[in-house]
Motif scaffolding. Structure first.
Motif, PDB file in Angstrom:
ATOM      1  N   ASP A 159     -17.810  14.689  39.535  1.00 50.36           N
ATOM      2  CA  ASP A 159     -16.730  13.885  40.118  1.00 50.36           C
ATOM      3  C   ASP A 159     -15.360  14.471  39.784  1.00 50.36           C
ATOM      4  OD1 ASP A 159     -18.628  12.229  41.189  1.00 50.36           O
ATOM      5  OD2 ASP A 159     -18.295  10.565  39.810  1.00 50.36           O
ATOM      6  N   GLU A 160     -15.249  15.788  39.891  1.00 51.81           N
ATOM      7  CA  GLU A 160     -13.964  16.471  39.692  1.00 51.81           C
ATOM      8  C   GLU A 160     -12.911  15.819  40.577  1.00 51.81           C
ATOM      9  OE1 GLU A 160     -12.128  20.988  40.326  1.00 51.81           O
ATOM     10  OE2 GLU A 160     -14.298  20.678  40.245  1.00 51.81           O
ATOM     11  N   ARG A 161     -11.734  15.612  40.026  1.00 48.60           N
ATOM     12  CA  ARG A 161     -10.708  14.892  40.772  1.00 48.60           C
ATOM     13  C   ARG A 161      -9.319  15.230  40.252  1.00 48.60           C
ATOM     14  NH1 ARG A 161     -13.734  11.866  37.429  1.00 48.60           N
ATOM     15  NH2 ARG A 161     -12.806  10.346  35.999  1.00 48.60           N
ATOM     16  N   VAL A 162      -8.320  14.846  41.051  1.00 42.97           N
ATOM     17  CA  VAL A 162      -6.915  15.063  40.718  1.00 42.97           C
ATOM     18  C   VAL A 162      -6.156  13.783  41.041  1.00 42.97           C
ATOM     19  CG1 VAL A 162      -4.807  16.311  41.368  1.00 42.97           C
ATOM     20  CG2 VAL A 162      -6.949  17.560  41.077  1.00 42.97           C
ATOM     21  N   GLU A 163      -5.292  13.387  40.144  1.00 44.65           N
ATOM     22  CA  GLU A 163      -4.449  12.222  40.392  1.00 44.65           C
ATOM     23  C   GLU A 163      -3.422  12.566  41.467  1.00 44.65           C
ATOM     24  OE1 GLU A 163      -4.364  10.001  36.095  1.00 44.65           O
ATOM     25  OE2 GLU A 163      -3.323  11.922  36.263  1.00 44.65           O
ATOM     26  N   GLN A 221      -7.158  17.663  51.788  1.00 49.45           N
ATOM     27  CA  GLN A 221      -8.501  17.238  52.183  1.00 49.45           C
ATOM     28  C   GLN A 221      -9.181  18.273  53.075  1.00 49.45           C
ATOM     29  OE1 GLN A 221      -7.317  13.372  53.771  1.00 49.45           O
ATOM     30  NE2 GLN A 221      -8.534  12.333  52.192  1.00 49.45           N
ATOM     31  N   ASP A 222      -8.425  18.851  53.997  1.00 50.91           N
ATOM     32  CA  ASP A 222      -9.000  19.866  54.886  1.00 50.91           C
ATOM     33  C   ASP A 222      -9.539  21.052  54.088  1.00 50.91           C
ATOM     34  OD1 ASP A 222      -8.394  18.357  57.104  1.00 50.91           O
ATOM     35  OD2 ASP A 222      -6.587  19.489  57.629  1.00 50.91           O
ATOM     36  N   ILE A 223      -8.842  21.417  53.019  1.00 50.68           N
ATOM     37  CA  ILE A 223      -9.270  22.550  52.197  1.00 50.68           C
ATOM     38  C   ILE A 223     -10.473  22.172  51.342  1.00 50.68           C
ATOM     39  CG2 ILE A 223      -8.564  24.088  50.322  1.00 50.68           C
ATOM     40  CD1 ILE A 223      -5.706  23.946  51.457  1.00 50.68           C
ATOM     41  N   VAL A 224     -10.449  20.968  50.770  1.00 52.63           N
ATOM     42  CA  VAL A 224     -11.559  20.513  49.926  1.00 52.63           C
ATOM     43  C   VAL A 224     -12.852  20.425  50.733  1.00 52.63           C
ATOM     44  CG1 VAL A 224     -12.444  18.545  48.605  1.00 52.63           C
ATOM     45  CG2 VAL A 224     -10.086  19.307  48.273  1.00 52.63           C
ATOM     46  N   ARG A 225     -12.751  20.063  51.990  1.00 55.71           N
ATOM     47  CA  ARG A 225     -13.943  19.850  52.823  1.00 55.71           C
ATOM     48  C   ARG A 225     -14.615  21.146  53.265  1.00 55.71           C
ATOM     49  NH1 ARG A 225     -10.832  14.846  55.797  1.00 55.71           N
ATOM     50  NH2 ARG A 225     -11.487  13.250  54.278  1.00 55.71           N
ATOM     51  N   ILE A 226     -14.026  22.270  52.926  1.00 50.23           N
ATOM     52  CA  ILE A 226     -14.658  23.567  53.198  1.00 50.23           C
ATOM     53  C   ILE A 226     -15.438  23.986  51.957  1.00 50.23           C
ATOM     54  CG2 ILE A 226     -14.279  25.992  53.766  1.00 50.23           C
ATOM     55  CD1 ILE A 226     -11.655  25.103  55.134  1.00 50.23           C
ATOM     56  N   LYS A 227     -16.730  24.125  52.094  1.00 41.73           N
ATOM     57  CA  LYS A 227     -17.577  24.538  50.973  1.00 41.73           C
ATOM     58  C   LYS A 227     -17.343  26.021  50.709  1.00 41.73           C
ATOM     59  CE  LYS A 227     -22.433  24.583  49.460  1.00 41.73           C
ATOM     60  NZ  LYS A 227     -23.835  24.238  49.849  1.00 41.73           N
ATOM     61  N   ILE A 277     -12.543  12.457  49.328  1.00 37.16           N
ATOM     62  CA  ILE A 277     -12.236  11.028  49.405  1.00 37.16           C
ATOM     63  C   ILE A 277     -11.196  10.639  48.358  1.00 37.16           C
ATOM     64  CG2 ILE A 277     -14.551  10.517  50.255  1.00 37.16           C
ATOM     65  CD1 ILE A 277     -15.107   9.242  47.483  1.00 37.16           C
ATOM     66  N   VAL A 278     -10.471   9.576  48.653  1.00 40.15           N
ATOM     67  CA  VAL A 278      -9.521   8.985  47.713  1.00 40.15           C
ATOM     68  C   VAL A 278     -10.053   7.612  47.334  1.00 40.15           C
ATOM     69  CG1 VAL A 278      -7.173   8.156  47.365  1.00 40.15           C
ATOM     70  CG2 VAL A 278      -7.575  10.248  48.692  1.00 40.15           C
ATOM     71  N   LYS A 279     -10.204   7.375  46.039  1.00 40.06           N
ATOM     72  CA  LYS A 279     -10.743   6.106  45.563  1.00 40.06           C
ATOM     73  C   LYS A 279      -9.627   5.216  45.032  1.00 40.06           C
ATOM     74  CE  LYS A 279     -14.821   6.115  43.627  1.00 40.06           C
ATOM     75  NZ  LYS A 279     -15.969   6.362  42.718  1.00 40.06           N
ATOM     76  N   ASP A 280     -10.012   4.034  44.573  1.00 40.44           N
ATOM     77  CA  ASP A 280      -9.037   3.041  44.127  1.00 40.44           C
ATOM     78  C   ASP A 280      -8.217   3.499  42.929  1.00 40.44           C
ATOM     79  OD1 ASP A 280      -9.897   1.377  46.120  1.00 40.44           O
ATOM     80  OD2 ASP A 280     -11.242   0.200  44.842  1.00 40.44           O
ATOM     81  N   ASP A 281      -8.693   4.529  42.222  1.00 40.83           N
ATOM     82  CA  ASP A 281      -7.940   5.030  41.072  1.00 40.83           C
ATOM     83  C   ASP A 281      -6.837   6.000  41.485  1.00 40.83           C
ATOM     84  OD1 ASP A 281      -9.535   7.115  41.887  1.00 40.83           O
ATOM     85  OD2 ASP A 281     -10.503   7.447  39.950  1.00 40.83           O
ATOM     86  N   ASP A 282      -6.586   6.105  42.809  1.00 40.42           N
ATOM     87  CA  ASP A 282      -5.548   7.001  43.336  1.00 40.42           C
ATOM     88  C   ASP A 282      -5.782   8.449  42.932  1.00 40.42           C
ATOM     89  OD1 ASP A 282      -4.082   5.102  44.790  1.00 40.42           O
ATOM     90  OD2 ASP A 282      -3.016   4.453  42.997  1.00 40.42           O
ATOM     91  N   CYS A 283      -7.047   8.843  42.968  1.00 44.08           N
ATOM     92  CA  CYS A 283      -7.428  10.233  42.752  1.00 44.08           C
ATOM     93  C   CYS A 283      -8.136  10.744  43.997  1.00 44.08           C
ATOM     94  CB  CYS A 283      -8.373  10.374  41.555  1.00 44.08           C
ATOM     95  SG  CYS A 283      -7.622  10.072  39.944  1.00 44.08           S
TER      96      CYS A 283
END
Length: 392
Positions: free
Chosen positions: A357-361, A18-24, A99-105
């Motif tokens: 909405d790029e994401r990773v499980e 998350q720390d890495i993702v939050r850096i633009k 963010i982490v959503k209910d789909d565990d991504c």
């Protein structure tokens, strides 16, 4: 003696990502500097030797660290890029929220391509260090930029002498499958010149738009000669991504009925054993892009990764020139072409790669860390292991 591998701290691994993702960190912006500085600082707190290494006259930089072993083992290099594409239309969440959503991504721009892969090998090393393990061989962690422009960051790391390893893992998103071959990227441009006439006399003209309407489908179906095997031929692909037409060499668009000049720009995919010359026999012009890559399925790095995957997931790892990943271009090509190094492409993400909405499980991310922990130990060899992590 059987080793008991340390458990990963999922909460800590999630925070790291998350720390890495939050850096633009858009490619070729200040964000590249910010994200590589951040990762270099994290490695320093872990006790890993390294730092940031500028290139391109100081305009860009990589973060590179080395966990030094006691000697007598193989050196394993991990490679991934930290710069991202820009955010496109269609996002429903904050692209830099992590963010982490209910789909565990976990969601975020670049989380699949390829910050989750970079975080996975960072966390694998951190897991072993915190558990008190010591290795014989070295682990090199390269967090590069510029892969989106053809890989100047990895090329700089090679030329600066930071990639002296026996094997590599490039963590492009593969849905944790083992990719043993991918294509080379060749960028081409075709210029068509027609014959201009007033619209009242168009029968005397040569209309490049009509000509292109016939040409583009043929380019889309194109394959290239001299493929060493059917597997190599299967990763050939050609696609036109930019089309422009207009009046004169300046391509003026204010006079739309008359468009005698048209340019097509696109990319081709060729296999190991094929060259840009093979592309140019089918296209009128081409320029060099990212190199192709391949490795034998019998290579030690492939067999070790396969065994680590099966130990974690209990099933054999899908392995080979798997579509669509085999059409990637990646920095694996530079490590393979410039150094002759054996390696593999494997990382979390891919299913939702480079899209709104790029994401990773999270399961893939966590399992990839567990796999990398085992891979590191197998390739580098064990120096010291805490007594409570030995089973006799």
């Amino acid at each position: 003696m059987q080793l008991v591998f340390p458990e990963i701290d999922e909460a800590e691994c999630l925070r790291t990502l998350q720390d890495i993702v939050r850096i633009k960190s858009y490619s070729q912006t200040q964000g590249e500097i910010d994200v590589t500085n951040h990762v270099a600082a994290v490695m320093k707190t872990m006790g890993i030797d390294g730092g940031v290494y500028p290139f391109d006259d100081g305009a860009r930089q990589n973060a590179i660290g080395r966990w030094k072993g006691s000697g007598g083992g193989k050196t394993l290099l991990f490679n991934g890029h930290m710069d991202t594409n820009p955010v496109g239309e269609g996002w429903t969440v904050d692209p830099w929220g992590g963010i982490v959503k209910d789909d565990d991504c976990i969601y975020g721009i670049g989380v699949s391509n390829m910050k989750s892969g970079c975080a996975a090998y960072l966390c694998a090393v951190q897991t072993l260090l915190k558990a008190g393990w010591k290795l014989k061989g070295d682990v090199i962690l390269t967090f590069v930029v510029g892969e989106l422009q053809g890989g100047p960051g990895t090329v700089a790391a090679i030329e600066q002498g930071h990639c002296d390893a026996d094997y590599f893992v490039n963590c492009e998103p593969s849905d944790v499958r083992a990719i043993t071959m991918h294509a080379e990227s060749e960028i081409f441009e075709i210029a068509l010149t027609g014959v201009t006439r007033h619209m009242s006399k168009r029968e005397e003209a040569t209309d490049v738009i009509l000509a292109a309407s016939d040409l583009v489908p043929r380019l889309t179906k194109l394959t290239f000669p001299n493929a060493p095997s059917p597997v190599h031929a299967s990763i050939n692909r050609c696609h036109v991504g930019v089309i422009r037409a207009g009046l004169g060499k300046e391509m003026a668009e204010w006079r739309p009925p008359q468009s005698p000049i048209r340019r097509h720009q696109g990319a081709a995919r060729i296999a190991p054993g094929q060259t840009g010359a093979d592309v140019r026999t089918a296209l009128t012009a081409a320029s060099h892009g990212m190199p192709s890559f391949e490795v034998s399925r019998e290579s030690r790095i492939v067999r070790s990764l396969n065994a680590s995957y099966e130990a974690v997931r209990g099933v054999p790892q899908p392995t080979g020139a798997i579509k669509p990943i085999c059409f990637y271009g990646s920095d694996a090509g530079h490590l393979y072409r410039k150094l002759g190094m054996e390696g593999i492409v494997c990382g979390p993400g891919g299913k939702f790669n480079t899209m709104p909405d790029e994401r990773v499980e999270l399961k893939d991310y966590y399992d990839c860390i567990r796999i990398f922990v085992r891979l590191i130990v197998d390739i580098c060899g064990v120096g010291e292991v805490p007594d409570d992590q030995r089973r006799r």
